[in-house]
Design a protein around this motif. Structure first.
Motif, PDB file in Angstrom:
ATOM      1  N   PRO A   1      86.269  -3.596  60.832  1.00  0.00           N
ATOM      2  CA  PRO A   1      84.878  -3.389  60.400  1.00  0.00           C
ATOM      3  C   PRO A   1      83.931  -4.469  60.891  1.00  0.00           C
ATOM      4  O   PRO A   1      82.820  -4.161  61.363  1.00  0.00           O
ATOM      5  CB  PRO A   1      84.991  -3.379  58.867  1.00  0.00           C
TER       6      PRO A   1
ATOM      7  N   VAL B   1      80.676  -3.947  63.364  1.00  0.00           N
ATOM      8  CA  VAL B   1      79.337  -4.361  62.927  1.00  0.00           C
ATOM      9  C   VAL B   1      78.774  -5.417  63.873  1.00  0.00           C
ATOM     10  O   VAL B   1      77.591  -5.387  64.233  1.00  0.00           O
ATOM     11  CB  VAL B   1      79.394  -4.892  61.474  1.00  0.00           C
TER      12      VAL B   1
ATOM     13  N   SER C   1      76.167  -3.512  66.944  1.00  0.00           N
ATOM     14  CA  SER C   1      75.006  -3.541  66.050  1.00  0.00           C
ATOM     15  C   SER C   1      73.810  -2.786  66.618  1.00  0.00           C
ATOM     16  O   SER C   1      72.895  -2.441  65.872  1.00  0.00           O
ATOM     17  CB  SER C   1      74.616  -4.994  65.757  1.00  0.00           C
TER      18      SER C   1
ATOM     19  N   PRO D   1      72.685   2.488  62.115  1.00  0.00           N
ATOM     20  CA  PRO D   1      73.529   2.131  60.961  1.00  0.00           C
ATOM     21  C   PRO D   1      74.353   3.303  60.433  1.00  0.00           C
ATOM     22  O   PRO D   1      75.455   3.096  59.900  1.00  0.00           O
ATOM     23  CB  PRO D   1      72.511   1.653  59.918  1.00  0.00           C
ATOM     24  N   THR D   2      73.839   4.525  60.573  1.00  0.00           N
ATOM     25  CA  THR D   2      74.607   5.706  60.140  1.00  0.00           C
ATOM     26  C   THR D   2      75.918   5.808  60.897  1.00  0.00           C
ATOM     27  O   THR D   2      76.957   6.175  60.328  1.00  0.00           O
ATOM     28  CB  THR D   2      73.782   6.983  60.366  1.00  0.00           C
TER      29      THR D   2
ATOM     30  N   ILE E   1      77.640   3.304  62.348  1.00  0.00           N
ATOM     31  CA  ILE E   1      78.541   2.225  61.937  1.00  0.00           C
ATOM     32  C   ILE E   1      79.163   2.533  60.573  1.00  0.00           C
ATOM     33  O   ILE E   1      80.363   2.335  60.357  1.00  0.00           O
ATOM     34  CB  ILE E   1      77.786   0.889  61.914  1.00  0.00           C
ATOM     35  N   ASP E   2      78.357   3.054  59.659  1.00  0.00           N
ATOM     36  CA  ASP E   2      78.881   3.411  58.326  1.00  0.00           C
ATOM     37  C   ASP E   2      79.973   4.470  58.439  1.00  0.00           C
ATOM     38  O   ASP E   2      80.984   4.401  57.730  1.00  0.00           O
ATOM     39  CB  ASP E   2      77.745   3.919  57.442  1.00  0.00           C
ATOM     40  N   ALA E   3      79.772   5.460  59.323  1.00  0.00           N
ATOM     41  CA  ALA E   3      80.769   6.513  59.487  1.00  0.00           C
ATOM     42  C   ALA E   3      82.064   5.972  60.077  1.00  0.00           C
ATOM     43  O   ALA E   3      83.166   6.404  59.699  1.00  0.00           O
ATOM     44  CB  ALA E   3      80.205   7.627  60.373  1.00  0.00           C
TER      45      ALA E   3
ATOM     46  N   VAL F   1      83.324   2.873  59.811  1.00  0.00           N
ATOM     47  CA  VAL F   1      84.057   1.934  58.944  1.00  0.00           C
ATOM     48  C   VAL F   1      84.318   2.494  57.550  1.00  0.00           C
ATOM     49  O   VAL F   1      84.893   1.807  56.709  1.00  0.00           O
ATOM     50  CB  VAL F   1      83.294   0.592  58.833  1.00  0.00           C
ATOM     51  N   ALA F   2      83.899   3.739  57.283  1.00  0.00           N
ATOM     52  CA  ALA F   2      84.098   4.319  55.949  1.00  0.00           C
ATOM     53  C   ALA F   2      85.583   4.405  55.621  1.00  0.00           C
ATOM     54  O   ALA F   2      86.421   4.683  56.484  1.00  0.00           O
ATOM     55  CB  ALA F   2      83.462   5.706  55.885  1.00  0.00           C
ATOM     56  N   GLU F   3      85.924   4.167  54.364  1.00  0.00           N
ATOM     57  CA  GLU F   3      87.325   4.212  53.941  1.00  0.00           C
ATOM     58  C   GLU F   3      87.832   5.646  53.851  1.00  0.00           C
ATOM     59  O   GLU F   3      88.956   5.939  54.230  1.00  0.00           O
ATOM     60  CB  GLU F   3      87.490   3.507  52.593  1.00  0.00           C
TER      61      GLU F   3
ATOM     62  N   THR G   1      87.387   9.732  54.812  1.00  0.00           N
ATOM     63  CA  THR G   1      86.788  10.580  55.834  1.00  0.00           C
ATOM     64  C   THR G   1      87.057  12.045  55.539  1.00  0.00           C
ATOM     65  O   THR G   1      88.032  12.386  54.865  1.00  0.00           O
ATOM     66  CB  THR G   1      87.352  10.243  57.228  1.00  0.00           C
TER      67      THR G   1
END
Length: 330
Positions: A54, A58, A62, A66-67, A69-71, A73-75, A77
């Motif tokens: 993660p 990030v 960068s 941000p959407t 990156i969030d997708a 690194v999300a725990e 799915t």
């Protein structure tokens, strides 16, 4: 540009340049952030469960929305396709090919893909990713982002279909065996098949919906033959989902057939017990009556009384069987 977050051991599993003068070349970990930033198409596959993944995403990506990156690194799915600008957030699932684990416990692949970079992650080994990497190492493999997406979906769907054919064959065998003879171990096989169908449908229905979304809102760089191939993979998923629904119904019919066979066997046993009870009830009454120890019992002092009484019981039993036969009870 320097790497903002250094690469740690075993975090980057695969990294290749897909176009330009270095097309097909395996990238060193230190090269990856720079090539991902440039227009040269590069692909990196990361170990999702690595503690530093993660922070690496990030720090080094960068410049992405941000959407995205969030997708990545999300725990948790779920299969989906979401367009962001000129790229796609793609999350798909494939059959678990790890030895000793259940194939239907499907593994997730999440990726950001646009014409200049492909970033993918997985928690466990994904054979479709290995296929792409092996093709690149042999001098083949995808040459652009659309080909990569097509190859990934094709390899995932190929193994899903292959696994489903095995499940369907097992269901056919069980149906055939149930029609011949119901055995106790069949109940466990039935439960396993129904469980597999339920789990596959749970994962593949949202994956089918994701592929439909891709067909409806695909970016400009996914077109022509690539789009038609993705449509073929969608059709294959549609068939598997429909077959999973049909298998649940088929197994419900098999369960009813097994229950019917058990009920028939139970009724037959109860019927035999009823016949035996009908035959031995009067005989039991007579033996009980003549077994009382009271004065005046007929034949108590006659030596042949026991044998005469036994013969009478046999005659009565035979007459009862004849009567039951004529009444078609047996």
């Amino acid at each position: 540009m320097t790497t903002l977050v250094p690469v740690t051991q075993d975090m980057i599993l695969r990294a290749f340049a897909l176009d330009g003068p270095d097309a097909g070349r395996r990238l060193e970990p230190a090269e990856v952030p720079e090539l991902l930033r440039h227009d040269t198409l590069a692909w990196v596959h990361l170990r999702a469960q690595h503690a530093d993944t993660p922070s690496w995403i990030v720090g080094n990506l960068s410049y992405l929305d941000p959407t995205i990156i969030d997708a990545l690194v999300a725990e948790e799915t779920r299969p989906r396709v979401t367009p962001v600008g000129n790229g796609l957030i793609v999350i798909l699932r494939g059959v678990n090919t790890i030895e000793g684990e259940a194939p239907e416990d499907m593994v997730s692949v999440r990726l950001w893909i646009d014409p200049h970079r492909i970033v993918s992650l997985s928690m466990r080994k994904v054979k479709a990713i290995e296929d792409i990497a092996e093709s690149l190492e042999r001098g083949g493999g995808p040459k652009d982002a659309a080909e990569f997406l097509v190859m990934l979906t094709e390899r995932l769907t190929y193994r899903i279909e292959a696994f489903w054919r095995e499940v369907d064959d097992k269901a056919d065998d069980l149906e055939e065996e149930v029609l011949e003879e119901v055995r106790p171990e069949m109940a466990g096989r039935l439960v396993d098949l129904r469980r597999t169908a339920i789990i596959l449908r749970r994962y593949l229905q949202p994956q089918r919906d994701a592929m439909r979304t891709l067909q409806a809102v695909h970016p400009d760089w996914v077109e022509g033959d690539d789009l038609r191939q993705l449509a073929e993979e969608l059709d294959a998923l549609e068939r598997v989902v429909e077959d999973a629904d049909a298998l649940r119904d088929r197994m419900a019919l098999v369960r009813d057939e097994m229950q019917s066979a058990r009920d028939e066997r139970l009724n037959r046993n109860l019927y035999l017990l009823s016949i035996l009870s009908a035959v031995f009830l009067p005989l039991g009454f007579l033996t009980g009556l003549f077994g009382i120890n009271l004065a005046g019992m007929p034949g108590a002092s006659w030596p042949w009384a026991f044998w005469v009484f036994t013969g009478a019981l046999c005659v009565i039993g035979a007459l009862q069987l004849v009567v039951l036969r004529r009444m078609r009870w047996i």
